[in-house]
Motif scaffolding. Sequence first.
Motif, short mmCIF file in Angstrom:
data_model
loop_
_atom_site.label_atom_id
_atom_site.label_comp_id
_atom_site.label_asym_id
_atom_site.label_seq_id
_atom_site.Cartn_x
_atom_site.Cartn_y
_atom_site.Cartn_z
N TRP A 91 0.84 -1.20 0.00
CA TRP A 91 0.00 0.00 0.00
C TRP A 91 0.87 1.25 0.00
O TRP A 91 2.02 1.24 0.42
N VAL A 105 1.14 -0.06 -9.63
CA VAL A 105 0.35 -1.27 -9.81
C VAL A 105 0.23 -1.63 -11.28
O VAL A 105 -0.12 -2.75 -11.63
N GLN A 113 2.36 -6.50 -10.59
CA GLN A 113 1.27 -6.68 -9.63
C GLN A 113 0.78 -8.12 -9.61
O GLN A 113 1.03 -8.91 -10.51
N ARG A 129 -2.07 -6.22 -4.87
CA ARG A 129 -0.98 -5.45 -4.26
C ARG A 129 0.09 -6.39 -3.74
O ARG A 129 -0.20 -7.43 -3.18
#
Length: 338
Positions: free
Chosen positions: A137, A200, A205, A223
Amino acid sequence: MKTVYGQVKGVDNSGTAVESAVKADTIRYNKYRPISLSAVIINAGASETSNREVLIALDISGTNAPTHYRLSESGTMAGAGWVEYDASQAITFTLSSGTGLKTVYAQVKDSKSESSIISGNISLVVFTKKLLLSFGWHPKDSDDGVSYKYVSFDELPGVNRARIGIGANERQNMLWNDMSAAGYLTVFGTYAVAVNNNLVENGNQGAVTGNNSGDYPDEYLKRCSYNATYWGDGKWISKLEIPAGNYRFRLFASTIATNKNTEGKQARYELVTAGYGTDSETVHEFPQPDGYDFRNNTGRWLEKEVTITGEVYVRIVGLATCNNAIQPINMLEVIPKE
């Protein structure tokens, strides 16, 4: 009524240009589309829950906005009253008692029509205390651009969203899925796949199901943080400080990267429970079953049970044979053993 006219032209056998007669057909045009319900999504697509109260999302289309909805565990909607629909308010539903697969039926209506009744499923299970970590994140993934600077907590499905990236060597708080304090996470300099910073879309990813049918919604599967091996051995390292005890660790790794060297067995996933950084490390390697490959993985987890005394290091070791490749980590479950 609407009328459509048509005509064609061409050349006959003698080479003479000819045109057909004009033909027509009519159709009644009505720009109103009746309301339609195409999906009932429970807890963002989660496969199971230990909480009887769940969140419901309805995929609605049609010309007019919905005015009411109703929910039931009965396919006939017996006893289910209509509730005024408010797009700004979350829709919740309380499942019946007793564990097992639960089916929630839904219907919506507007001022002119009612949709068909369709359903969604979720399993109600006995609560299992877990520490759930989702890696990759970025602060830009949050609405305020700040919240994911450290670990943030998503109550549904009880996941710690860990901000992982180069320079993210801070000691970060973690919560169990019952929202009680679990301990601390420190992740050392790594690469990350986030969303709004465009990482991403960099081809590294994780793979997704496309319909949130995995163990966790697609936003978690895609993620990842990863070890990048450009020459020789490489390592991705994090430290968990949690209470001493016996634990089952489950690790999920996935990437859509197409590097020919990006293969599961060209990386080791390890837990170090004592002597980290010394010649007497106690290392527990996650076994990789035959055929395991983290490329395009959407459901296979690696598992290992260990006893720890207060801290454990999670380590990815990229092997010298996988130069110019990545080895991902997307999610980690830590489950206390009785």
